[in-house]
Design an enzyme around this catalytic site. Sequence first.
Site, short mmCIF file in Angstrom:
data_model
loop_
_atom_site.label_atom_id
_atom_site.label_comp_id
_atom_site.label_asym_id
_atom_site.label_seq_id
_atom_site.Cartn_x
_atom_site.Cartn_y
_atom_site.Cartn_z
N ASP A 1 -12.01 -0.32 4.07
CA ASP A 1 -12.98 0.98 4.23
C ASP A 1 -14.41 0.80 4.02
OD1 ASP A 1 -10.89 2.91 4.92
OD2 ASP A 1 -10.55 3.20 2.95
N GLU B 1 -6.47 4.04 -5.94
CA GLU B 1 -7.72 4.32 -5.11
C GLU B 1 -7.84 5.69 -5.78
OE1 GLU B 1 -9.54 4.38 -0.86
OE2 GLU B 1 -7.55 5.37 -1.23
N ASP C 1 -3.26 4.65 -2.49
CA ASP C 1 -4.10 5.42 -1.60
C ASP C 1 -4.60 6.69 -2.24
OD1 ASP C 1 -5.59 5.02 1.00
OD2 ASP C 1 -4.51 7.04 1.31
N ASP D 1 0.98 -1.28 -0.07
CA ASP D 1 0.01 0.00 0.14
C ASP D 1 0.79 1.24 0.00
OD1 ASP D 1 -2.13 1.66 0.44
OD2 ASP D 1 -3.12 -0.04 1.43
#
Length: 562
Positions: A336, A259, A202, A101
Amino acid sequence: MTYSPKYWWQNAVVYQVYPRSFQDSNHDGIGDLKGVTSRLDYIQKLGVDIIWLNPIYRSPNVDNGYDISDYRAIDPTFGSLADFKELLAAAHQRGLKIMMDLVVNHSSDEHEWFQQSRQGKTNPYRDYYIWRDPVDGHAPTNWGSYFSGSAWQYDEASGQYYLHLFATKQPDLNWENPALRHSVYDIMNWWANLGVDGFRMDVINLISKPATYQDGQKERGEAFANVEPIVANGHRIHEFLQEMNQAVMQKHDLVTVGETPGASTTDAKQYANLTETELNMVFEFEHVSLDGNPNPALGKWNDQKVSLPALRTNLVKWQTELAGQAWNSLYWNNHDQPRVVSRFGDDSPAYRVVSAKMLATILHCLQGTPYIYAGEELGMTNAPFASLAAYQDLESQNAYRQLVEEEHLVDGPTMLKYLAAHSRDNARTPMQWDASLNAGFSDHDPWLAVNPNYVTINAKAALADPDSVFYHYQKLIQLRHDLPVITEGKFALVTGNENDAQVFAYTRTDETTTLLVVANFTATTLTRSFAQPTAGTLLLSNYTDDQGTTLRPYEAKVYQLN
């Protein structure tokens, strides 16, 4: 026999591990890297190709690791760099790839860059972050943080505000600064050289901020403006991603997914174009935003389920508009988002298993790269948190404080119902391995309470049951690996299904094969003429027999027509 598409990641399946909640190996109630390594055989048995790890870098953990204080160090909570190298080697030995990530829209305020930046306006790292003077004694703009409150924090020492789109301890990095950008690329190359196989990025489409900073539009009752339309998909975003691609991705054989909140199909066709100049694929947010509150001031906080027509329309749009131009990522839930069977299916004891399998079938037969969030393959459900005190998620706590206590937009009991439906903590309860203490996750009190239903919903029970949700996912993954049509075939809705409020039916077609996928999204027995083709082979179903045109509750079937 498994075939090879043009790009190796196109028929791959990703398994997402939230390390904090996966497996504790050192008896502190928190999952860690050695815990993940100990469960690799389980992940391999499922049949996936890639493991995506949520952040494991050094962090104060204000936002569970998404506030990074050292991009080249493992947080001691999870272990050491040696532990990570051991995990990487063990995964590679099993044919599994590791995707990290990457969180580079913001850092922790404890990162050395920010510690230097706040020393003063002449510090070389000052422009690694976004600083602005007060306007009439107030914050530079009325932008709201994703985590409630203002997106600006005043710094007494320098007399300026810094931007933080998320928590106050997550200052945004200044991508306008070339030195910052190349520092990020150096970090990415460092991990790639270590053997990492890819990056999930992210909120990567928020890194290009507006050319001018102006107030945004506020909804009635809101103290701050919704910042997403202001900062998402900014004017230099494609320049930055193309530069990153040249500096990093073109030097390594990596899989990349961005994302991208607020991204449309038009945006995605640029981000995830098949010429590989930016990213391989993106996470879009449209289908997981359909059940938001009708009152814009309440955002995602709601407890109503989305209708099938709305969900189908959105999924169809992404399938058809990206076809041949860009690549989809396919997901129902993640760290999330609430658990899929509770959100889109039916988590009652009577229908949890069949509806979990139905939702898996619909998703995994679409074109794109599927993502399975740990526990999804068991049919894990949302957690029964009884009070605000039970939640640890910063977003949930802040939302309650702002919407209930400060702005009085909703009452407390209603907001607790909304949290029960949408809090991120629903996905973060520990992995349910067996029926022993704390679901086999830890012999210490876990950092977040285990869902009480672990006694019946757990991996040990699933592996012992040939008809479990786990084995249904395993079969779907094998179909994707074996049948080129799932990766490369064209998508089309079945004629007559366009406005069906209860059933979703589509085909996938290539030069040699057509698949028919049919799914009943209700707890009612239905009849549809297209539910059984005149000629074809049933490849997969979530029931043990085929009743033709009759669709039982949450029934899903995949036929091969030729």
